[in-house]
Design an enzyme around this catalytic site. Structure first.
Site, PDB file in Angstrom:
ATOM      1  N   ARG A   1      28.707  27.193  41.778  1.00  0.00           N
ATOM      2  CA  ARG A   1      29.953  27.661  41.147  1.00  0.00           C
ATOM      3  C   ARG A   1      30.161  27.057  39.750  1.00  0.00           C
ATOM      4  O   ARG A   1      31.291  26.748  39.342  1.00  0.00           O
ATOM      5  CB  ARG A   1      31.177  27.356  42.033  1.00  0.00           C
TER       6      ARG A   1
ATOM      7  N   SER B   1      39.244  31.367  46.845  1.00  0.00           N
ATOM      8  CA  SER B   1      39.117  30.023  47.430  1.00  0.00           C
ATOM      9  C   SER B   1      39.681  29.005  46.447  1.00  0.00           C
ATOM     10  O   SER B   1      39.275  28.991  45.282  1.00  0.00           O
ATOM     11  CB  SER B   1      37.652  29.692  47.683  1.00  0.00           C
TER      12      SER B   1
ATOM     13  N   GLU C   1      38.080  25.227  42.765  1.00  0.00           N
ATOM     14  CA  GLU C   1      37.296  26.323  42.197  1.00  0.00           C
ATOM     15  C   GLU C   1      38.225  27.164  41.298  1.00  0.00           C
ATOM     16  O   GLU C   1      37.804  27.672  40.256  1.00  0.00           O
ATOM     17  CB  GLU C   1      36.743  27.184  43.340  1.00  0.00           C
TER      18      GLU C   1
HETATM   19  C1  LIG Z   1      40.808  37.447  47.342  1.00  0.00           C
HETATM   20  C2  LIG Z   1      39.759  36.763  46.476  1.00  0.00           C
HETATM   21  C3  LIG Z   1      38.499  36.509  46.980  1.00  0.00           C
HETATM   22  C4  LIG Z   1      37.517  35.874  46.199  1.00  0.00           C
HETATM   23  N1  LIG Z   1      36.289  35.636  46.741  1.00  0.00           N
HETATM   24  C5  LIG Z   1      35.332  35.025  46.002  1.00  0.00           C
HETATM   25  C6  LIG Z   1      34.033  34.776  46.554  1.00  0.00           C
HETATM   26  O1  LIG Z   1      33.718  35.128  47.685  1.00  0.00           O
HETATM   27  N2  LIG Z   1      33.126  34.144  45.781  1.00  0.00           N
HETATM   28  C7  LIG Z   1      33.412  33.757  44.500  1.00  0.00           C
HETATM   29  O2  LIG Z   1      32.533  33.193  43.832  1.00  0.00           O
HETATM   30  N3  LIG Z   1      34.640  33.979  43.948  1.00  0.00           N
HETATM   31  C8  LIG Z   1      35.590  34.604  44.669  1.00  0.00           C
HETATM   32  N4  LIG Z   1      36.833  34.830  44.118  1.00  0.00           N
HETATM   33  C9  LIG Z   1      37.123  34.335  42.770  1.00  0.00           C
HETATM   34  C10 LIG Z   1      36.863  35.372  41.645  1.00  0.00           C
HETATM   35  O3  LIG Z   1      37.002  36.683  42.154  1.00  0.00           O
HETATM   36  C11 LIG Z   1      35.476  35.212  41.025  1.00  0.00           C
HETATM   37  O4  LIG Z   1      35.340  33.948  40.420  1.00  0.00           O
HETATM   38  C12 LIG Z   1      35.235  36.311  39.970  1.00  0.00           C
HETATM   39  O5  LIG Z   1      33.884  36.352  39.663  1.00  0.00           O
HETATM   40  C13 LIG Z   1      36.000  36.102  38.689  1.00  0.00           C
HETATM   41  O6  LIG Z   1      35.867  37.264  37.887  1.00  0.00           O
HETATM   42  P1  LIG Z   1      37.051  37.716  36.932  1.00  0.00           P
HETATM   43  O7  LIG Z   1      36.546  38.875  36.137  1.00  0.00           O
HETATM   44  O8  LIG Z   1      38.302  37.959  37.688  1.00  0.00           O
HETATM   45  O9  LIG Z   1      37.169  36.428  36.019  1.00  0.00           O
HETATM   46  P2  LIG Z   1      38.506  35.674  35.571  1.00  0.00           P
HETATM   47  O10 LIG Z   1      39.214  35.141  36.761  1.00  0.00           O
HETATM   48  O11 LIG Z   1      39.264  36.538  34.637  1.00  0.00           O
HETATM   49  O12 LIG Z   1      37.847  34.448  34.779  1.00  0.00           O
HETATM   50  C14 LIG Z   1      37.100  33.453  35.455  1.00  0.00           C
HETATM   51  C15 LIG Z   1      36.464  32.532  34.404  1.00  0.00           C
HETATM   52  O13 LIG Z   1      35.514  33.271  33.646  1.00  0.00           O
HETATM   53  C16 LIG Z   1      35.887  33.344  32.260  1.00  0.00           C
HETATM   54  N5  LIG Z   1      35.521  34.710  31.850  1.00  0.00           N
HETATM   55  C17 LIG Z   1      35.806  35.879  32.481  1.00  0.00           C
HETATM   56  N6  LIG Z   1      35.182  36.901  31.861  1.00  0.00           N
HETATM   57  C18 LIG Z   1      34.501  36.368  30.810  1.00  0.00           C
HETATM   58  C19 LIG Z   1      33.648  36.906  29.789  1.00  0.00           C
HETATM   59  N7  LIG Z   1      33.332  38.208  29.702  1.00  0.00           N
HETATM   60  N8  LIG Z   1      33.127  36.050  28.878  1.00  0.00           N
HETATM   61  C20 LIG Z   1      33.409  34.733  28.932  1.00  0.00           C
HETATM   62  N9  LIG Z   1      34.193  34.162  29.860  1.00  0.00           N
HETATM   63  C21 LIG Z   1      34.724  34.976  30.799  1.00  0.00           C
HETATM   64  C22 LIG Z   1      37.365  32.989  32.211  1.00  0.00           C
HETATM   65  O14 LIG Z   1      37.709  32.372  30.987  1.00  0.00           O
HETATM   66  C23 LIG Z   1      37.469  32.006  33.385  1.00  0.00           C
HETATM   67  O15 LIG Z   1      37.045  30.727  32.997  1.00  0.00           O
HETATM   68  C24 LIG Z   1      37.824  35.487  44.870  1.00  0.00           C
HETATM   69  C25 LIG Z   1      39.102  35.761  44.341  1.00  0.00           C
HETATM   70  C26 LIG Z   1      40.053  36.397  45.125  1.00  0.00           C
HETATM   71  C27 LIG Z   1      41.416  36.672  44.529  1.00  0.00           C
END
Ligand SMILES: Cc1cc2nc3c(=O)[nH]c(=O)nc-3n(C[C@H](O)[C@H](O)[C@H](O)COP(=O)(O)OP(=O)(O)OC[C@H]3O[C@@H](n4cnc5c(N)ncnc54)[C@H](O)[C@@H]3O)c2cc1C
Length: 284
Positions: free
Chosen positions: A125, A175, A250
């Site tokens: 992660r 998480s 996380e």
């Molecule tokens: C119900 C639920 C279940 C989840 N299950 C999992 C799971 O099973 N496994 C897991 O790993 N995660 C899980 N997550 C967490 C999350 O979905 C992941 O981390 C996901 O990959 C984040 O993507 P996002 O586009 O929403 O990023 P964001 O939440 O918008 O950003 C996350 C990080 O990435 C950066 N970021 C985002 N996009 C970019 C870009 N294009 N360039 C540079 N930086 C960027 C942001 O600044 C931040 O630091 C879950 C979340 C929820 C709400």
């Protein structure tokens, strides 16, 4: 990025914000959002080029339909590929990093750079991209050949299992705490450690440890970022006292000036200099 840098404007890069806790005081800066409007997938045999704003479940399904295997574990993760790569997210003890061939990103001063998988230093992660900042624009994946029916059946199973285990009724950041391998082998995953500390269902303000899965903190109505951070601090302190393991978050916190940090670093700072005290409500 050149304009933001040259004017010293605070900014925060986001995808779907599914891993983020914004401060309730707001954000005085620019949000650079890389999501549906920067999405697209192109297949060339086992090589797949994906724009960073592409939805992760859509990508997993599209790869499966082409008979490409390796990212089935991501099918239930509600975010963009850019966010997933930054977090080296995944499930079933896997991370997207092992399927990444290269990452294209625009650095803080606006230069387009291509990084190899090794340059990204993926670990559990985590990735070097978290430190580098900048904007991920495109990702090259290298997948394995597989059988579409088997891949789709596996993804359906993963989605069904997640629906049964994870809370979907209230907003949360996924998480809250990372699984720590040493703690996992002696105490179990974070959810179990939180249960063993008797904290399942505990509530501070509008933030509640999910009664369905203790590693999720739900906003059950009007939760502020302070409520969530206070709960993160409470859980971390209780588990440390009980087990000797410090659980890191996380979930990431976005400060009013756009800085993104692991949520526990902020809850720890607040505990060191408490401004407000909130009384937790423990479930009966
Ligand atoms: C119900 C639920 C279940 C989840 N299950 C999992 C799971 O099973 N496994 C897991 O790993 N995660 C899980 N997550 C967490 C999350 O979905 C992941 O981390 C996901 O990959 C984040 O993507 P996002 O586009 O929403 O990023 P964001 O939440 O918008 O950003 C996350 C990080 O990435 C950066 N970021 C985002 N996009 C970019 C870009 N294009 N360039 C540079 N930086 C960027 C942001 O600044 C931040 O630091 C879950 C979340 C929820 C709400």
């Amino acid at each position: 990025m050149q304009l933001l840098e040259s004017t010293g404007t605070p900014y925060c890069v986001v995808g779907e914000t599914s891993n983020l806790l914004f401060d309730s005081r707001g954000l005085r800066g620019v949000i650079v959002r890389i999501a549906a409007r920067m999405s697209g997938i192109s297949f060339d045999g086992r090589d797949v080029v994906v724009k960073a704003g592409t939805s992760v479940p859509e990508l997993a399904r599209a790869a499966g339909a082409k008979g490409l295997s390796g990212i089935e574990h991501t099918v239930g993760i509600p975010g963009t590929l850019g966010g997933l790569v930054i977090m080296n997210g995944g499930s079933q003890r896997k991370g997207i990093g092992s399927s990444v061939a290269w990452v294209r990103y625009v650095d803080r001063v606006g230069t387009l750079i291509e990084l190899s998988r090794e340059d990204c230093e993926f670990s559990y992660r985590s990735s070097a991209l978290q430190r580098l900042g900048g904007v991920v624009t495109e990702v090259g994946l290298r997948l394995d050949r597989g059988n579409t029916d088997e891949i789709e059946a596996e993804m359906d199973e993963i989605v069904a299992s997640r629906q049964a285990r994870f809370p979907e009724d209230a907003p949360n950041c996924g998480s809250t705490f990372l699984s720590n391998p040493a703690m996992y082998s002696s105490v179990g995953p974070p959810g179990k450690a939180i249960d063993d500390a008797g904290l399942r269902g505990t509530q501070i303000g509008g933030a509640q440890i999910s009664p369905k899965h203790s590693n999720f903190i739900n906003n059950v109505g009007g939760a502020t970022s302070d409520d969530v951070l206070a709960l993160v601090g409470l859980v971390r302190g209780a588990v440390l006292e009980r087990t000797g393991f410090r659980m890191d978050a996380e979930a990431r916190y976005v400060s009013p000036d756009g800085k993104v940090t692991a949520a526990h670093t902020v809850s720890d700072d607040r505990a060191a200099s408490p401004g407000t005290s909130m009384t937790p409500i423990h479930p009966k």
